[in-house]
Design a protein around this motif. Structure first.
Motif, PDB file in Angstrom:
ATOM      1  N   ALA A 142      59.084 -15.389   0.385  1.00  0.00           N
ATOM      2  CA  ALA A 142      59.962 -15.746  -0.736  1.00  0.00           C
ATOM      3  C   ALA A 142      59.796 -17.203  -1.160  1.00  0.00           C
ATOM      4  CB  ALA A 142      61.419 -15.467  -0.379  1.00  0.00           C
ATOM      5  N   THR A 143      59.580 -18.089  -0.197  1.00  0.00           N
ATOM      6  CA  THR A 143      59.495 -19.517  -0.519  1.00  0.00           C
ATOM      7  C   THR A 143      58.077 -20.061  -0.464  1.00  0.00           C
ATOM      8  OG1 THR A 143      59.814 -20.216   1.780  1.00  0.00           O
ATOM      9  CG2 THR A 143      61.812 -19.907   0.430  1.00  0.00           C
ATOM     10  N   GLY A 144      57.151 -19.297   0.105  1.00  0.00           N
ATOM     11  CA  GLY A 144      55.780 -19.759   0.235  1.00  0.00           C
ATOM     12  C   GLY A 144      55.592 -20.787   1.343  1.00  0.00           C
ATOM     13  N   THR A 145      56.588 -20.925   2.192  1.00  0.00           N
ATOM     14  CA  THR A 145      56.499 -21.910   3.271  1.00  0.00           C
ATOM     15  C   THR A 145      56.107 -21.233   4.587  1.00  0.00           C
ATOM     16  OG1 THR A 145      58.857 -21.693   3.746  1.00  0.00           O
ATOM     17  CG2 THR A 145      58.221 -23.456   2.245  1.00  0.00           C
ATOM     18  N   THR A 146      55.589 -22.053   5.495  1.00  0.00           N
ATOM     19  CA  THR A 146      55.235 -21.599   6.828  1.00  0.00           C
ATOM     20  C   THR A 146      56.009 -22.442   7.828  1.00  0.00           C
ATOM     21  OG1 THR A 146      53.025 -20.920   6.127  1.00  0.00           O
ATOM     22  CG2 THR A 146      53.340 -21.320   8.480  1.00  0.00           C
ATOM     23  N   HIS A 147      56.637 -21.782   8.779  1.00  0.00           N
ATOM     24  CA  HIS A 147      57.402 -22.453   9.832  1.00  0.00           C
ATOM     25  C   HIS A 147      56.663 -22.246  11.151  1.00  0.00           C
ATOM     26  CE1 HIS A 147      60.911 -22.622   7.094  1.00  0.00           C
ATOM     27  NE2 HIS A 147      60.482 -21.429   6.703  1.00  0.00           N
ATOM     28  N   ILE A 148      56.459 -23.324  11.889  1.00  0.00           N
ATOM     29  CA  ILE A 148      55.865 -23.253  13.218  1.00  0.00           C
ATOM     30  C   ILE A 148      56.977 -23.598  14.205  1.00  0.00           C
ATOM     31  CG2 ILE A 148      54.066 -24.087  14.776  1.00  0.00           C
ATOM     32  CD1 ILE A 148      52.882 -22.796  12.276  1.00  0.00           C
ATOM     33  N   LEU A 149      57.260 -22.673  15.118  1.00  0.00           N
ATOM     34  CA  LEU A 149      58.387 -22.820  16.037  1.00  0.00           C
ATOM     35  C   LEU A 149      57.921 -22.701  17.481  1.00  0.00           C
ATOM     36  CD1 LEU A 149      60.550 -20.167  14.192  1.00  0.00           C
ATOM     37  CD2 LEU A 149      60.702 -22.637  13.859  1.00  0.00           C
ATOM     38  N   GLU A 150      58.646 -23.350  18.357  1.00  0.00           N
ATOM     39  CA  GLU A 150      58.472 -23.160  19.793  1.00  0.00           C
ATOM     40  C   GLU A 150      59.718 -22.423  20.270  1.00  0.00           C
ATOM     41  OE1 GLU A 150      55.736 -23.840  21.571  1.00  0.00           O
ATOM     42  OE2 GLU A 150      54.825 -24.510  19.689  1.00  0.00           O
ATOM     43  N   GLY A 157      65.677 -26.457  12.682  1.00  0.00           N
ATOM     44  CA  GLY A 157      65.797 -26.867  11.290  1.00  0.00           C
ATOM     45  C   GLY A 157      65.118 -25.964  10.283  1.00  0.00           C
ATOM     46  N   SER A 158      64.641 -24.812  10.691  1.00  0.00           N
ATOM     47  CA  SER A 158      64.000 -23.879   9.760  1.00  0.00           C
ATOM     48  C   SER A 158      65.045 -22.952   9.163  1.00  0.00           C
ATOM     49  CB  SER A 158      62.940 -23.042  10.482  1.00  0.00           C
ATOM     50  OG  SER A 158      61.871 -23.851  10.882  1.00  0.00           O
ATOM     51  N   GLU A 159      65.013 -22.809   7.867  1.00  0.00           N
ATOM     52  CA  GLU A 159      65.933 -21.904   7.177  1.00  0.00           C
ATOM     53  C   GLU A 159      65.195 -20.607   6.853  1.00  0.00           C
ATOM     54  OE1 GLU A 159      68.059 -23.573   3.897  1.00  0.00           O
ATOM     55  OE2 GLU A 159      68.359 -25.473   4.940  1.00  0.00           O
ATOM     56  N   LEU A 160      65.604 -19.563   7.536  1.00  0.00           N
ATOM     57  CA  LEU A 160      65.016 -18.243   7.330  1.00  0.00           C
ATOM     58  C   LEU A 160      66.111 -17.283   6.866  1.00  0.00           C
ATOM     59  CD1 LEU A 160      62.832 -18.092  10.571  1.00  0.00           C
ATOM     60  CD2 LEU A 160      62.042 -18.485   8.230  1.00  0.00           C
ATOM     61  N   PRO A 161      65.734 -16.214   6.168  1.00  0.00           N
ATOM     62  CA  PRO A 161      66.751 -15.275   5.686  1.00  0.00           C
ATOM     63  C   PRO A 161      67.437 -14.536   6.834  1.00  0.00           C
ATOM     64  CG  PRO A 161      64.537 -14.494   5.153  1.00  0.00           C
ATOM     65  CD  PRO A 161      64.388 -15.841   5.764  1.00  0.00           C
ATOM     66  N   PHE A 162      68.754 -14.370   6.716  1.00  0.00           N
ATOM     67  CA  PHE A 162      69.525 -13.585   7.676  1.00  0.00           C
ATOM     68  C   PHE A 162      70.841 -13.202   7.041  1.00  0.00           C
ATOM     69  CE2 PHE A 162      71.228 -17.778   8.338  1.00  0.00           C
ATOM     70  CZ  PHE A 162      72.583 -17.550   8.546  1.00  0.00           C
ATOM     71  N   SER A 163      71.530 -12.257   7.647  1.00  0.00           N
ATOM     72  CA  SER A 163      72.855 -11.881   7.176  1.00  0.00           C
ATOM     73  C   SER A 163      73.762 -11.558   8.350  1.00  0.00           C
ATOM     74  CB  SER A 163      72.769 -10.694   6.210  1.00  0.00           C
ATOM     75  OG  SER A 163      74.031 -10.416   5.665  1.00  0.00           O
ATOM     76  N   CYS A 164      73.566 -10.400   8.973  1.00  0.00           N
ATOM     77  CA  CYS A 164      74.541  -9.919   9.952  1.00  0.00           C
ATOM     78  C   CYS A 164      74.409 -10.549  11.339  1.00  0.00           C
ATOM     79  CB  CYS A 164      74.449  -8.398  10.076  1.00  0.00           C
ATOM     80  SG  CYS A 164      72.998  -7.806  10.963  1.00  0.00           S
ATOM     81  N   ARG A 165      73.235 -10.986  11.714  1.00  0.00           N
ATOM     82  CA  ARG A 165      72.948 -11.571  13.028  1.00  0.00           C
ATOM     83  C   ARG A 165      73.086 -10.605  14.198  1.00  0.00           C
ATOM     84  NH1 ARG A 165      72.560 -17.117  13.414  1.00  0.00           N
ATOM     85  NH2 ARG A 165      73.239 -18.248  11.595  1.00  0.00           N
ATOM     86  N   ASN A 166      73.226  -9.319  13.950  1.00  0.00           N
ATOM     87  CA  ASN A 166      73.361  -8.392  15.072  1.00  0.00           C
ATOM     88  C   ASN A 166      72.404  -7.209  15.001  1.00  0.00           C
ATOM     89  OD1 ASN A 166      74.557  -6.758  13.203  1.00  0.00           O
ATOM     90  ND2 ASN A 166      76.629  -7.021  13.958  1.00  0.00           N
ATOM     91  N   GLY A 167      71.347  -7.318  14.213  1.00  0.00           N
ATOM     92  CA  GLY A 167      70.314  -6.289  14.187  1.00  0.00           C
ATOM     93  C   GLY A 167      70.666  -5.035  13.422  1.00  0.00           C
ATOM     94  N   ALA A 168      71.676  -5.106  12.552  1.00  0.00           N
ATOM     95  CA  ALA A 168      72.125  -3.914  11.841  1.00  0.00           C
ATOM     96  C   ALA A 168      71.667  -3.853  10.382  1.00  0.00           C
ATOM     97  CB  ALA A 168      73.640  -3.816  11.896  1.00  0.00           C
ATOM     98  N   CYS A 169      71.243  -4.973   9.810  1.00  0.00           N
ATOM     99  CA  CYS A 169      70.798  -4.959   8.412  1.00  0.00           C
ATOM    100  C   CYS A 169      69.296  -5.270   8.377  1.00  0.00           C
ATOM    101  CB  CYS A 169      71.611  -5.928   7.571  1.00  0.00           C
ATOM    102  SG  CYS A 169      71.195  -7.681   7.773  1.00  0.00           S
ATOM    103  N   THR A 170      68.749  -5.469   7.206  1.00  0.00           N
ATOM    104  CA  THR A 170      67.310  -5.726   7.087  1.00  0.00           C
ATOM    105  C   THR A 170      67.000  -7.082   6.466  1.00  0.00           C
ATOM    106  OG1 THR A 170      67.287  -4.527   4.974  1.00  0.00           O
ATOM    107  CG2 THR A 170      66.726  -3.272   6.963  1.00  0.00           C
TER     108      THR A 170
END
Length: 122
Positions: A13-21, A36-49
């Motif tokens: 969606a943003t064209g960015t790449t995040h490298i995480l440890e 500090g990476s902003e990624l899409p999320f909503s429910c936080r419990n594995g129930a949505c997509t």
């Protein structure tokens, strides 16, 4: 001390790449937020997509991802909010609506439903 893996997240969606440890015993989304990476999320419990990704390479463990069928998991889909890295990973975010349709489309948008069966349109 838990093993730590390098996770590459390509955000379509943003064209960015995040490298995480990410430690093996922490959810990937939680670790991303703490780095500090902003990624899409909503429910936080594995129930949505909303936080769905497609695994490009590596191994992921997601025993709590109730929002994904076994079929979609076999196709390489994962939910970052309840996923653990089991190796270095490369993943790509997905369009939430596309994954939702793959997961739930057979149940919805087929006309009005009564007692579990679609009705003919009036």
């Amino acid at each position: 001390m838990p093993l730590t893996h390098t996770i590459t997240v390509r955000d379509r969606a943003t064209g960015t790449t995040h490298i995480l440890e990410v430690p093996e015993n922490r959810y990937i989304l939680h670790s991303a937020e703490h780095q500090g990476s902003e990624l899409p999320f909503s429910c936080r419990n594995g129930a949505c997509t909303t936080c769905a990704v497609r695994v490009i390479s590596g191994e992921i463990h997601q025993p709590e991802a109730i929002g994904l069928s076994p079929e979609l998991r076999k196709q390489g889909y994962a939910l970052l909010c309840v996923s653990y890295a089991r190796s270095d990973l490369e993943v790509e975010t997905q369009d939430e609506d596309e994954v939702y349709e793959l997961q739930f489309g057979r149940f919805f948008a087929k006309g009005r439903v009564r007692a579990g069966f679609p009705l003919d349109e009036d």
